[in-house]
Design a protein around this motif. Structure first.
Motif, PDB file in Angstrom:
ATOM      1  N   LEU A 167       0.817  -1.219   0.000  1.00  7.96           N
ATOM      2  CA  LEU A 167       0.000   0.000   0.000  1.00  7.96           C
ATOM      3  C   LEU A 167       0.849   1.267   0.000  1.00  7.96           C
ATOM      4  O   LEU A 167       0.329   2.376  -0.035  1.00  7.96           O
ATOM      5  CB  LEU A 167      -0.941   0.017   1.209  1.00  7.96           C
ATOM      6  N   ARG A 168       2.153   1.099   0.081  1.00  4.32           N
ATOM      7  CA  ARG A 168       3.066   2.238   0.092  1.00  4.32           C
ATOM      8  C   ARG A 168       2.807   3.156  -1.109  1.00  4.32           C
ATOM      9  O   ARG A 168       2.697   2.692  -2.240  1.00  4.32           O
ATOM     10  CB  ARG A 168       4.487   1.677   0.024  1.00  4.32           C
ATOM     11  N   ASN A 169       2.700   4.431  -0.837  1.00  4.87           N
ATOM     12  CA  ASN A 169       2.481   5.441  -1.884  1.00  4.87           C
ATOM     13  C   ASN A 169       1.218   5.186  -2.708  1.00  4.87           C
ATOM     14  O   ASN A 169       1.229   5.319  -3.924  1.00  4.87           O
ATOM     15  CB  ASN A 169       3.692   5.515  -2.836  1.00  4.87           C
ATOM     16  N   LYS A 170       0.151   4.780  -2.051  1.00  2.41           N
ATOM     17  CA  LYS A 170      -1.052   4.444  -2.808  1.00  2.41           C
ATOM     18  C   LYS A 170      -2.226   5.374  -2.479  1.00  2.41           C
ATOM     19  O   LYS A 170      -3.364   4.960  -2.436  1.00  2.41           O
ATOM     20  CB  LYS A 170      -1.480   2.995  -2.496  1.00  2.41           C
ATOM     21  N   CYS A 171      -1.960   6.635  -2.230  1.00  2.00           N
ATOM     22  CA  CYS A 171      -3.030   7.609  -2.001  1.00  2.00           C
ATOM     23  C   CYS A 171      -3.937   7.217  -0.851  1.00  2.00           C
ATOM     24  O   CYS A 171      -5.169   7.304  -0.957  1.00  2.00           O
ATOM     25  CB  CYS A 171      -3.862   7.824  -3.260  1.00  2.00           C
ATOM     26  N   ALA A 172      -3.342   6.753   0.233  1.00  2.00           N
ATOM     27  CA  ALA A 172      -4.138   6.447   1.416  1.00  2.00           C
ATOM     28  C   ALA A 172      -3.280   6.694   2.647  1.00  2.00           C
ATOM     29  O   ALA A 172      -2.050   6.581   2.590  1.00  2.00           O
ATOM     30  CB  ALA A 172      -4.616   5.003   1.390  1.00  2.00           C
ATOM     31  N   GLN A 173      -3.957   7.054   3.746  1.00  2.00           N
ATOM     32  CA  GLN A 173      -3.249   7.069   5.018  1.00  2.00           C
ATOM     33  C   GLN A 173      -3.374   5.658   5.593  1.00  2.00           C
ATOM     34  O   GLN A 173      -4.467   5.090   5.584  1.00  2.00           O
ATOM     35  CB  GLN A 173      -3.909   8.080   5.971  1.00  2.00           C
ATOM     36  N   VAL A 174      -2.278   5.097   6.064  1.00  2.00           N
ATOM     37  CA  VAL A 174      -2.323   3.732   6.582  1.00  2.00           C
ATOM     38  C   VAL A 174      -1.963   3.719   8.059  1.00  2.00           C
ATOM     39  O   VAL A 174      -0.961   4.311   8.469  1.00  2.00           O
ATOM     40  CB  VAL A 174      -1.374   2.804   5.798  1.00  2.00           C
ATOM     41  N   VAL A 175      -2.805   3.069   8.864  1.00  2.00           N
ATOM     42  CA  VAL A 175      -2.503   2.884  10.285  1.00  2.00           C
ATOM     43  C   VAL A 175      -2.422   1.383  10.539  1.00  2.00           C
ATOM     44  O   VAL A 175      -3.384   0.647  10.300  1.00  2.00           O
ATOM     45  CB  VAL A 175      -3.582   3.513  11.186  1.00  2.00           C
ATOM     46  N   LEU A 176      -1.266   0.951  10.992  1.00  2.00           N
ATOM     47  CA  LEU A 176      -1.044  -0.465  11.262  1.00  2.00           C
ATOM     48  C   LEU A 176      -1.033  -0.648  12.777  1.00  2.00           C
ATOM     49  O   LEU A 176      -0.307   0.048  13.491  1.00  2.00           O
ATOM     50  CB  LEU A 176       0.294  -0.881  10.642  1.00  2.00           C
ATOM     51  N   ILE A 177      -1.869  -1.554  13.265  1.00  2.00           N
ATOM     52  CA  ILE A 177      -1.980  -1.770  14.710  1.00  2.00           C
ATOM     53  C   ILE A 177      -1.569  -3.205  15.023  1.00  2.00           C
ATOM     54  O   ILE A 177      -1.990  -4.138  14.335  1.00  2.00           O
ATOM     55  CB  ILE A 177      -3.437  -1.548  15.182  1.00  2.00           C
ATOM     56  N   ASP A 178      -0.750  -3.368  16.049  1.00  2.00           N
ATOM     57  CA  ASP A 178      -0.446  -4.727  16.510  1.00  2.00           C
ATOM     58  C   ASP A 178      -0.207  -4.685  18.003  1.00  2.00           C
ATOM     59  O   ASP A 178       0.188  -3.662  18.560  1.00  2.00           O
ATOM     60  CB  ASP A 178       0.767  -5.308  15.789  1.00  2.00           C
ATOM     61  N   LYS A 179      -0.411  -5.826  18.676  1.00  2.00           N
ATOM     62  CA  LYS A 179      -0.181  -5.862  20.114  1.00  2.00           C
ATOM     63  C   LYS A 179       1.305  -6.040  20.437  1.00  2.00           C
ATOM     64  O   LYS A 179       1.716  -5.936  21.586  1.00  2.00           O
ATOM     65  CB  LYS A 179      -1.032  -6.950  20.772  1.00  2.00           C
ATOM     66  N   HIS A 180       2.105  -6.347  19.407  1.00  2.00           N
ATOM     67  CA  HIS A 180       3.561  -6.385  19.584  1.00  2.00           C
ATOM     68  C   HIS A 180       4.191  -5.347  18.663  1.00  2.00           C
ATOM     69  O   HIS A 180       3.600  -4.998  17.644  1.00  2.00           O
ATOM     70  CB  HIS A 180       4.106  -7.773  19.228  1.00  2.00           C
ATOM     71  N   ASN A 181       5.395  -4.896  19.019  1.00  2.00           N
ATOM     72  CA  ASN A 181       6.043  -3.922  18.126  1.00  2.00           C
ATOM     73  C   ASN A 181       6.925  -4.614  17.091  1.00  2.00           C
ATOM     74  O   ASN A 181       7.764  -3.991  16.482  1.00  2.00           O
ATOM     75  CB  ASN A 181       6.820  -2.864  18.931  1.00  2.00           C
ATOM     76  N   TYR A 182       6.717  -5.935  16.938  1.00  2.00           N
ATOM     77  CA  TYR A 182       7.520  -6.670  15.968  1.00  2.00           C
ATOM     78  C   TYR A 182       6.644  -7.642  15.180  1.00  2.00           C
ATOM     79  O   TYR A 182       5.585  -8.073  15.633  1.00  2.00           O
ATOM     80  CB  TYR A 182       8.639  -7.450  16.667  1.00  2.00           C
TER      81      TYR A 182
END
Lengths: 434, 434
Positions: free
Chosen positions: B27-42
């Motif tokens: 989705l990189r550079n695809k005219c959208a704001q992206v929010v990625l959520i995870d319970k771990h930082n990895y």
């Protein structure tokens, strides 16, 4: 503890740190049964712990399984246990897994963080004497940043991005340098929504110079390096309290800091059972004679950080570092042999090879007995000496490659919150293992 | 969650597993704001987790910081959070750190262990779906051996040296093989005071063959390999209970086992808030159409283990493995682009590249679409594919070198009890993070 009876005398060593491992290795095939006890099943390389805390190395790269060291030694036993009490009358060691009698006992339990009785600071600040504690620091640093991105409140953000190191010894200095490099190389990239220039790293030293066990020249150079990295050095400031939010000091200075790492002192990790005359009240170390025998005992020895061998040159004992511990371990092996053979033991003499500290990339200070130097070459020497001193071929390779990688890519990939610290802080008060 | 407003539509992705990361990258550079959520930082590489559990690899070698993946993508945000609820009416995600509205939502929360409602088994047995759980298994194995050396009671020793794996899928098979190699290469040397031949490894499978998602040929070969390694394979046995001491089954068979690792099933890790018609009751997966849209929703998608896309070929959805997840992630990126551009989305088609499992040194089975093979070459292919699939240059190097080291020296140096499991088992009931 289910140790079989042996016709040989039993030597019990408590502690698998630098001193304990050095002794255990030298006692191999020496007409004695050896029982090595530690609360961890690994030996860890304390001098590189700050790199685990700052994500540069994985914990497994600086730890080595104790059983692997001794597994092919004859009549050797390892026991994973916490020793609580020594009864020198009945020659018995008591631990959480049971009791054990000894013919010769060697205390090599090392040191632990000294908060000088300030329970408020002890409760709210971090320490870095075990691998678990190092991993807690790593988690806390990252958790603070994850929390900082959630708030628009600038004061709260700055509080979360404020890191204070109390104590200007090698640990404080090396942590400060590593944090400063983390700031530039990692945090700036990983948290584009934060103004990382607001991250503050304070190194608080009660005396008038940092690294005060090293040469003045090295102190000055270390200070210069830290300033280049943007560390705030606060000298002649004594921390008097920390409630989890605000650091108070002996001056009017107060600092709002979410992370306080206390490296301002250590004391002996002393098991119960010793008489008053055997203990130095202030340092909680065992007073030993020149052969390593604990005051008033012929069959009980102490070495490493826990031993206070007073001499003209070292009136309050040797520095609590790896070198004296290793040398004492090696020396005591010979003395135990002499004692068991009924010959005269020899007094311990410490050969000071010098000391060193690294501040960051290409930045270190080295004091040799007759030469002090700093900069790139010192940094290279520091790396070489530390790599060489690590136990185990795999660990050497892993550390070396991680350093190469981190150096070339300005990176530290160990920035993983595998065990969140903040969420279960309630447990950490009851156990140093969490 | 303190995400800035954007003129672009906001895509929220929950989960940074194989599917979530594949989508986020595309989705990189695809005219959208992206929010990625995870319970771990990895992001973690689940297929190698069993090697972390058995001390062959360090956790940091199979985990990769999520922020590092996305840090130079524009208008991308990562949030460390546990999502609790989805409100599709108000288009809001609720988590422990606050709420967030979305234009498009992608559920990629994966799966968790399924105990099929048996709380006794859930309480007393180990699982291996997270890095923390893998490290718990590692600690428990070693703690059992440290405990076994303390007792003279043979029955108690055998109980402590009995390891039972419930479930004959790839995880159970790979763990069984790794444990068998640990027995021979490590435990025999490290515990000379124990009779390691008494260590039993049981692989318990309810059906009549192990690896029942693979070809019959591979099942047979895997079984042969495990038998060579001394693993007891119990087929057509269903575990009905485990009280922490005794495993009961649907037959008269009972097994006294200190360690039970449950790999017999998974279910969707489903956030609250979805209507009944969107959920498959049995598998707890979200029912999605051929475009990945959750039943009854146009702006909510699911992919990976949590998504059940029923088709003629896969009547109960795709297998819950890395490959379908990665392919769905890549495909959904294109469909989201199409949806945002107002063009027709394309149905997902799964390209089955095959599957494989490793049993041990030089021992693996591989099913390609038209070819099944096993043995040394299969093992080599398995290694190559897994190494190649790992994210990150450093991780590839670290895993490769550890494998080389372990292969040459028959060793696994990760046998460190850094966080004892038994001592704080009380906490593990309240959190999967301990």
């Amino acid at each position: 503890m289910n140790i079989p009876e042996s016709s040989l005398p039993r030597i019990v060593i408590i502690g698998a740190g630098f001193a304990g491992i050095a002794l255990a290795k030298k006692l191999r095939n020496k007409c004695a049964q050896v029982v090595l006890i530690d609360k961890h099943n690994y030996h860890n390389f304390q001098p590189l712990m700050y790199q685990v805390a700052t994500g540069g190395l994985e914990a497994g790269s600086i730890a080595y399984p104790v059983r692997k060291i001794i597994h092919d030694y004859k009549d050797y036993y390892f026991r994973l246990a916490r020793v609580s009490n020594i009864d020198t009358k009945s020659k018995t060691v008591s631990a959480d897994i049971g009791e054990l009698t000894y013919d010769y006992l060697v205390i090599a339990t090392g040191s632990k963080t000294n908060f000088f009785g300030n329970t408020e600071i002890a409760r709210n600040s971090m320490q870095m004497k075990t691998i678990s504690q190092s991993l807690n620091i790593r988690s806390l640093i990252l958790e603070n940043f994850e929390q900082a991105v959630l708030t628009k409140d600038t004061q709260e953000r700055n509080f979360l991005m404020n890191f204070s190191l109390v104590g200007g010894g090698p640990t404080g200095v090396e942590l400060a340098g590593a944090l400063a490099e983390m700031k530039k190389a990692i945090l700036q990239k990983d948290y584009p929504d934060l103004d990382i220039s607001q991250m503050q790293i304070n190194l608080i030293q009660s005396g008038d110079r940092i690294l005060n066990t090293m040469s003045e020249k090295s102190s000055v150079n270390a200070e210069k390096f830290l300033q280049q990295l943007g560390v705030n050095i606060l000298k002649n400031v004594r921390v008097t309290g920390y409630d989890g939010r605000t650091i108070t000091t002996n001056s009017t200075l107060c600092i709002e800091s979410a992370t306080v790492i206390w490296t301002a002192g250590v004391m002996g990790a002393l098991p119960d059972g010793f008489e008053e005359h055997a203990i130095d009240v202030r340092s909680k170390r065992l007073r030993v004679n020149e052969f390593g025998q604990v005051n008033g005992h012929t069959h009980v020895f102490a070495m490493g950080d826990i031993a206070q061998m007073e001499s003209a040159e070292y009136p309050s004992g040797h520095p609590q570092m790896a070198q004296p511990a290793i040398q004492m371990g090696n020396h005591l092996a010979e003395n135990l042999e002499r004692l068991m053979a009924g010959t005269q033991m020899k007094p311990f003499g410490y050969f000071d090879k010098g000391s060193m500290a690294t501040i960051g990339r290409n930045k270190a200070v080295v004091d040799l007995p007759k030469l002090h130097f700093h900069g790139f070459f010192a940094w290279f020497v520091w790396m070489f000496v530390h790599l060489f001193s690590l136990i185990g071929f795999r660990n050497k390779i892993m550390v070396f490659l991680n350093w190469m990688y981190n150096y070339i890519w300005f990176d530290r990939e160990g920035r993983l919150i595998v065990r969140p610290f903040k969420k279960k802080v309630f447990v950490s008060f009851t156990s140093d293992e969490v």
